[in-house]
Structures are given as structure tokens and as C-alpha cells.
Design an enzyme around this catalytic site. Structure first.
Site, PDB file in Angstrom:
ATOM      1  N   ARG A  23      45.566  32.939  52.549  1.00 35.05           N
ATOM      2  CA  ARG A  23      46.990  33.271  52.362  1.00 35.05           C
ATOM      3  C   ARG A  23      47.342  34.553  53.101  1.00 35.05           C
ATOM      4  NH1 ARG A  23      49.046  33.280  46.314  1.00 35.05           N
ATOM      5  NH2 ARG A  23      48.009  35.306  46.298  1.00 35.05           N
ATOM      6  N   LYS A  57      53.019  36.775  51.089  1.00 35.67           N
ATOM      7  CA  LYS A  57      52.912  37.898  50.153  1.00 35.67           C
ATOM      8  C   LYS A  57      53.131  39.195  50.938  1.00 35.67           C
ATOM      9  CE  LYS A  57      50.178  38.745  46.026  1.00 35.67           C
ATOM     10  NZ  LYS A  57      51.300  38.807  45.109  1.00 35.67           N
TER      11      LYS A  57
HETATM   12  N1  PLP Z   1      54.519  34.318  42.983  1.00 38.83           N
HETATM   13  C1  PLP Z   1      54.641  35.592  43.340  1.00 38.83           C
HETATM   14  C2  PLP Z   1      55.940  36.054  43.878  1.00 38.83           C
HETATM   15  C3  PLP Z   1      53.550  36.465  43.205  1.00 38.83           C
HETATM   16  O1  PLP Z   1      53.654  37.747  43.547  1.00 38.83           O
HETATM   17  C4  PLP Z   1      52.340  35.974  42.680  1.00 38.83           C
HETATM   18  C5  PLP Z   1      51.175  36.839  42.555  1.00 38.83           C
HETATM   19  O2  PLP Z   1      50.325  36.878  43.380  1.00 38.83           O
HETATM   20  C6  PLP Z   1      52.273  34.634  42.327  1.00 38.83           C
HETATM   21  C7  PLP Z   1      53.375  33.829  42.472  1.00 38.83           C
HETATM   22  C8  PLP Z   1      51.000  34.061  41.786  1.00 38.83           C
HETATM   23  O3  PLP Z   1      50.081  33.840  42.805  1.00 38.83           O
HETATM   24  P1  PLP Z   1      48.527  33.844  42.504  1.00 38.83           P
HETATM   25  O4  PLP Z   1      48.306  32.836  41.460  1.00 38.83           O
HETATM   26  O5  PLP Z   1      47.914  33.471  43.797  1.00 38.83           O
HETATM   27  O6  PLP Z   1      48.191  35.212  42.055  1.00 38.83           O
HETATM   28  C1  COI Z   2      49.419  39.087  41.332  1.00 40.52           C
HETATM   29  O1  COI Z   2      49.529  38.320  40.387  1.00 40.52           O
HETATM   30  O2  COI Z   2      48.342  39.337  41.860  1.00 40.52           O
HETATM   31  C2  COI Z   2      50.557  39.746  41.925  1.00 40.52           C
HETATM   32  O3  COI Z   2      50.431  40.229  43.027  1.00 40.52           O
HETATM   33  C3  COI Z   2      51.787  39.858  41.185  1.00 40.52           C
HETATM   34  C4  COI Z   2      52.262  41.262  41.210  1.00 40.52           C
HETATM   35  C5  COI Z   2      53.697  41.213  40.864  1.00 40.52           C
HETATM   36  C6  COI Z   2      51.471  42.153  40.313  1.00 40.52           C
END
Ligand code: PLP
Ligand code: COI
Length: 341
Positions: free
Chosen positions: A82, A184
Site C-alpha cells: 500500500r 494513505k
Molecule cells: N481508512 C482510513 C482512512 C485509515 O486511516 C485507516 C487506517 O489505516 C483505515 C481505513 C484502516 O486501514 P488498515 O486496516 O489497513 O489499518
Molecule cells: C491506523 O489505523 O493505522 C491509522 O493509521 C488510522 C489513524 C487515524 C490512527
């Protein structure tokens, strides 16, 4: 190795400086070897691309102590991939996948004393990130970059732990169609600060953002994807090109099908159908799975049948299975768990 004397059970989601972080610099078209350092300060030009034009991307992942005392991390290959797609979208150099995984493991291992013990309710949050570090005044990508990884022990992302949240549908948009919602990048979080403060002032825990083109479909919150459970027990999760492809959500879809035998629908979810779901949750590395008890859409309140006291039964099964896999009490699918030490 002796653990640090921290009150693990009382940790919130905050930053605690740990002993080591990883730093690698990109210059003249190549990354250096990278190294661990004790220096937590970043010194860059006042005109650095990250400071002027927000050329920065990051990842979020966790390390866990398993029941038998090993330290592991969860699917770092997907974070590495990612981050590569985030880098490409912001014209930043790719940090290679194998080097990313190695940097993450080195940083966790060097800070092993900060990885919360099994059963403490806390975990080690891992934050890889990259930014344009040289001076740029015309709008164009930097030539020099820094890739870093730091870690910090954390407790639950939401203050109440796993108490159901109240969320409100935001009148602001999080991402434009064909914009950067699916990567991200720091810029996606900078724009969410105002809506976040506004939603908190009104007493809500988080925003539900809608699709920016039609404002009729559910996207995600500022830091997590949505999960819904239908009254007949199907897992439904919004499909959109402008949400972050959550690793937690992708893992839960697999867990739901392969471990719990649930039917899963990844599809557009309309605001008009919110009243028909039995359960709702937010999922992400930080959020794990945080149950939602109520959704507020202007003057309309949608109370989820699972209520405001506990997680709904399907959300709970998903939560327990996923955290069991992460903490080593449930057998993980091949390749999901990386042993650090
Ligand atoms: N959506 C957003 C906007 C996020 O910042 C995050 C955190 O990383 C997620 C979703 C969840 O992604 P993940 O499950 O890869 O942490
Ligand atoms: C995560 O879940 O890792 C994120 O980056 C979300 C953040 C808003 C703390």
C-alpha cells in the site's frame, strides 16, 4: 529481555517515545542502507516539500506479544504494497517491499521492551512514513526523501475501549472522485481535522463520510472502514474507489467467509439503507473493530439494534477471531503472521 515499567492497561492511543527508530535517506536516485538511531528528532530544510506541499505518506500497523511469548506482526507485506501505491500517486520513490518489512521488523525488535505483554489490552503501534525532505518552492516533487519507522505502545483508539460509538454523517467530503482517498497520504488527514473537531463539538465520536460525487453512499470515517451486518447475518462492506483499502477489512472479509462461514457482500452501501442493518462497526489497525451503536444523519437518529452497551454478536465473533489470529491463539492463514523475535 525486561519489559519497560509502563501501566499497559491504562494506555490510550498516544505517542510515547521509544528507544530506537529506523531512518533511510533517498538521494541521487537511490535509497541508502538505512539504520536504527536513538535520535527521535527530524531536521530538514524550512522549505522541505513535506512542509510546503504536504508530500508525505504513511502506514499504520501493529506488533503483538503472543500467548507463548513471541513478538509478531500482521501482514506487513500488505502495508509495504500500500505504501508503494501511495508513493506512486504522490510521485515519491518506492521503498522496496523487502526493505520495508526488514525495517519494520528491525524497529520492533530494537524496541522489544515496549511491546505490551500478552493479555494487557495494549499493542505496539508501528508507524512507517516517508516525506520529501529537500527544499522545493515551485510545485513539483522533491528530489530527496526520508523513510522512517517509529513505534509507540498504545491502548484502544477510542476512549471507551469497546463501548459502542455514536457517529454522525458529515457534511464535508473526505476525498474527491479520482482523488487521493485510496492512498494513505497526510493530506487526507489534514483535511479531516476541521470536520473531526466539528463532530466532537456536537458530542459525536467520529464522522461518516459519504461519496463525494452523489452524497448518497457510505464511504468511511477519517481513520477506519465500515462493516455492517444484515439482520440475516451477512457481512456487508462498502466498495468504493475513494476509500483506503483497509488491511483489517480485507482480512475480516476472509475471516468471515473462511472461519465463520458468513456470506459477505462488498458493494455500494446507500445511506437510505442504514436503518436496515443489525450491526455496524469501524475497522482498522488502530480501531481494530469498534462497534457503532448510533448513526446520526442531521435530525434523524438511526439506532442499531445491537444497542449502546456492547458489540453485536457477529461483530464480536469477528473481533475475537481476528485478535485471536493476531495474538497467536487461533491458527492464522498462511503468510499472515511474521515472527519478529
Ligand atoms: N481508512 C482510513 C482512512 C485509515 O486511516 C485507516 C487506517 O489505516 C483505515 C481505513 C484502516 O486501514 P488498515 O486496516 O489497513 O489499518
Ligand atoms: C491506523 O489505523 O493505522 C491509522 O493509521 C488510522 C489513524 C487515524 C490512527
Amino acid at each position: 529481555m525486561e519489559k519497560k515499567d509502563l501501566e499497559w492497561g491504562k494506555l490510550g492511543f498516544g505517542y510515547i517515545e521509544t528507544d530506537y527508530r529506523f531512518v533511510s535517506n533517498y538521494k541521487d536516485g537511490a535509497w541508502d542502507e538505512g539504520t536504527l538511531t536513538k535520535d527521535s528528532q527530524v531536521v530538514i530544510s524550512e522549505c522541505a516539500a513535506v512542509l510546503q506541499y504536504a508530500q508525505t505518506i504513511f502506514e499504520g500497523m501493529k506488533a503483538y506479544t503472543t500467548k507463548d511469548g513471541r513478538i509478531v506482526t500482521f501482514r506487513p507485506d500488505l502495508n509495504a504494497e500500500r505504501m508503494i501505491s501511495s508513493a506512486k500517486r504522490l510521485e515519491m520513490p518506492v521503498y522496496p517491499k523487502e526493505k520495508f518489512i526488514d525495517a519494520v521488523c528491525q524497529t520492533i525488535k530494537a524496541n522489544a521492551a515496549y511491546v505490551p505483554p500478552y493479555g494487557s489490552g495494549a499493542t505496539l503501534y508501528v508507524r512507517p512514513y516517508m516525506f520529501g525532505s529537500n527544499a522545493v518552492i515551485g510545485v513539483k516533487p522533491a528530489d530527496e526523501y526520508q523513510f522512517r519507522v517509529f513505534v509507540t505502545p498504545v491502548g484502544p483508539y477510542f476512549k471507551g475501549g469497546i463501548k459502542p460509538l455514536t457517529i454522525c454523517v458529515s457534511d464535508f467530503d473526505r476525498a474527491a472522485p479520482h482523488g487521493t482517498g485510496n492512498i494513505k497520504a497526510g493530506l487526507n488527514y489534514a483535511m479531516s481535522m476541521h470536520p473531526y473537531i466539528e463532530c466532537h463539538k456536537k458530542g459525536y465520536d467520529e464522522n461518516m463520510y459519504l461519496d463525494p460525487a452523489t452524497r448518497t453512499k457510505v464511504e468511511e470515517t477519517g481513520g477506519a472502514n465500515f462493516l455492517f451486518v444484515t439482520k440475516d447475518g451477512k457481512l456487508v462492506t462498502p466498495k468504493s474507489d475513494s476509500i483506503l483499502p483497509s488491511i483489517t477489512r480485507r482480512s475480516l472479509v476472509y475471516v468471515a467467509q473462511a472461519y465463520l462461514g458468513l456470506e459477505v457482500e462488498e458493494r455500494e452501501v446507500f445511506v437510505d439503507e442504514l436503518g436496515e442493518f443489525a450491526e455496524c462497526g469501524l475497522c482498522g489497525t488502530a480501531a481494530v473493530i469498534s462497534p457503532v451503536g448510533k448513526i446520526v444523519l442531521h435530525d434523524k437518529e438511526i439506532a442499531l439494534p445491537s444497542g449502546m452497551n456492547e458489540m453485536g454478536p457477529t461483530t464480536k465473533k469477528l473481533y475475537e477471531t481476528l485478535t485471536g489470529i493476531q495474538m497467536g491463539t487461533i491458527k492464522a492463514p498462511e503468510g499472515w503472521i511474521y515472527e519478529v523475535c
